[in-house]
Every structure is written in structure tokens, then in C-alpha cells.
Design a protein around this motif. Structure first.
Motif, PDB file in Angstrom:
ATOM      1  N   GLU A 115       0.515   6.827  -6.793  1.00 56.61           N
ATOM      2  CA  GLU A 115      -0.544   7.825  -6.966  1.00 56.61           C
ATOM      3  C   GLU A 115       0.016   9.238  -6.882  1.00 56.61           C
ATOM      4  N   HIS A 118      -8.105   7.580  -6.528  1.00 53.45           N
ATOM      5  CA  HIS A 118      -8.100   6.272  -7.199  1.00 53.45           C
ATOM      6  C   HIS A 118      -8.628   6.410  -8.620  1.00 53.45           C
ATOM      7  N   GLN A 140       0.826  -1.209   0.000  1.00 60.44           N
ATOM      8  CA  GLN A 140       0.000   0.000   0.000  1.00 60.44           C
ATOM      9  C   GLN A 140       0.861   1.260   0.000  1.00 60.44           C
ATOM     10  N   TYR A 176      -1.568  -2.660  -8.799  1.00 57.73           N
ATOM     11  CA  TYR A 176      -2.155  -1.380  -8.402  1.00 57.73           C
ATOM     12  C   TYR A 176      -3.562  -1.231  -8.991  1.00 57.73           C
ATOM     13  N   ASP A 224      -6.075  -3.564  -7.364  1.00 54.91           N
ATOM     14  CA  ASP A 224      -6.384  -3.116  -6.003  1.00 54.91           C
ATOM     15  C   ASP A 224      -7.327  -1.916  -6.014  1.00 54.91           C
ATOM     16  N   ARG A 225      -6.994  -0.908  -6.801  1.00 56.61           N
ATOM     17  CA  ARG A 225      -7.811   0.309  -6.813  1.00 56.61           C
ATOM     18  C   ARG A 225      -9.144   0.083  -7.521  1.00 56.61           C
ATOM     19  N   SER A 226      -9.180  -0.755  -8.550  1.00 55.50           N
ATOM     20  CA  SER A 226     -10.452  -1.072  -9.209  1.00 55.50           C
ATOM     21  C   SER A 226     -11.381  -1.801  -8.251  1.00 55.50           C
TER      22      SER A 226
END
Length: 197
Positions: free
Chosen positions: A19, A99, A12, A60, A63-65
Motif C-alpha cells: 500500500e 484500501h 499483513q 492482497y 484481503d482488502r476487498s
């Protein structure tokens, strides 16, 4: 950072660093070195945990989706309560903006990421697709309840809303303009109050 020291939540930490790099410098400037430098960890850590940058970006994006999908999933449960446009605007507003912004920018630069996310999470789960699916399900339920017109096209309305959201996250302007745009898109599809059950 001394060698051999475990870093809690490294995954994370690296995602958050990516990001920051994308938001500040743009997705074209994203590299393994930029991510690890932003995270304040040894350059080799990203490759030790993910193999290469493509594998990292896939992890990434998955995870964000997943987080975006989870945030949008509750939208259909709002059917029959409150105002249609307000429900949509509120649901879209709580989705983590960073995100969405980073996913949209990365997927524009690297379209293959969407396919990789779909391989892991299933069809229509990559980035804004999950929001479109949730909005379509919500608007379909509202049409069934008579709160939007019987001839309204929930899928087309959802696509229009996602288009608005996509534009606004890319221009980093999502507050009041989002609420106004959602209201404008949905207003024409709402059933008149006197005709609702």
C-alpha cells in the motif's frame, strides 16, 4: 533480518508495504523488491510465501476487498434511521480509504485482479462492487419504507455514489466533497417529508 527468524504477521506487513509503495510511487512501480524493501524483509520472503507477484497481489486484493465488504455490510441496517444521505455519507466515510485507493489503482492497472477476487469471495465482492451492493440494498430498504421516492432506482443511485467515491479516492480527496456529493445524488430521490409514512 537474520535468516530463519519468524516474522509475526508477515502477510499483513507485506500488504501494508505494498500500500505504501502504491500510494507513494503508483501501482506501475510495484514489484516484489519494492514491497520487501518497504517492509524491511529479505527479498525472497514474498516469493517464499506467495509464489510470485501475481499471487501476492491476488491475496492482497482478496484481503482488502473482504475488509471493504465487511465495512460496507452494515449499511442496510441503517434503513429507517437518521437521514438517508447522512447514513450513506457516514457509511462511505468509515471504509478504510487507503484500501479503496490502492484497490482502485491496482484493479485499473491489472483488471484481472477483480476476476480473481470474485473467484474467492463471489460475485460483486471485488473492491467497489461490495459497496455498490450494500448501497443498493440500503436504498431499496429505504424505498420500501417510503423514505425515498417510489420511482427511485436504488441500483442506479448506488452506481452513481460508487462512481463519485471512485473518483474521490483516486484523487485522494474524500472528506467534505464526499458528503456534499452524496447529499446531491440522494436529495432528488428522497420522498418529501409530508409523504413519508
Amino acid at each position: 533480518m537474520p535468516r530463519g527468524v519468524a516474522i509475526p504477521q508477515l502477510r499483513q506487513q507485506l500488504f501494508a508495504a505494498a500500500e505504501l509503495v502504491v500510494v507513494r510511487d503508483g501501482p506501475a512501480r510495484l514489484s516484489s523488491r519494492a514491497v520487501t524493501g518497504e517492509a524491511g524483509v529479505a527479498t525472497g520472503l514474498l516469493h517464499a510465501h506467495f509464489g510470485d507477484l501475481d499471487e501476492f497481489l491476488t491475496a492482497y486484493a482478496v484481503d482488502r476487498s473482504f475488509l471493504v465488504s465487511a465495512a460496507a455490510a452494515g449499511l442496510p441496517d441503517r434503513a429507517g434511521h437518521g437521514e438517508v444521505a447522512q447514513n450513506l455519507a457516514e457509511a462511505l466515510a468509515v471504509i478504510p480509504r487507503t484500501h479503496l485507493t490502492v484497490l482502485a489503482r491496482l484493479m485499473a492497472l491489472r483488471p484481472e485482479l477483480a476476476g480473481r477476487v470474485r473467484t474467492v469471495l463471489g460475485d460483486r465482492a471485488a473492491g467497489l462492487d461490495a459497496i455498490e451492493q450494500a448501497a443498493t440494498a440500503y436504498l431499496t430498504a429505504e424505498r420500501r419504507l417510503g423514505r425515498i421516492a417510489a420511482d427511485a432506482d436504488p441500483a442506479a443511485l448506488a452506481l452513481a455514489l460508487v462512481g463519485v467515491l471512485h473518483h474521490l479516492v483516486l484523487t485522494e480527496d474524500t472528506g467534505e466533497r464526499l458528503r456534499r456529493a452524496v447529499t446531491a445524488v440522494v436529495k432528488g430521490a428522497e420522498a418529501p417529508l409530508e409523504s413519508r409514512p
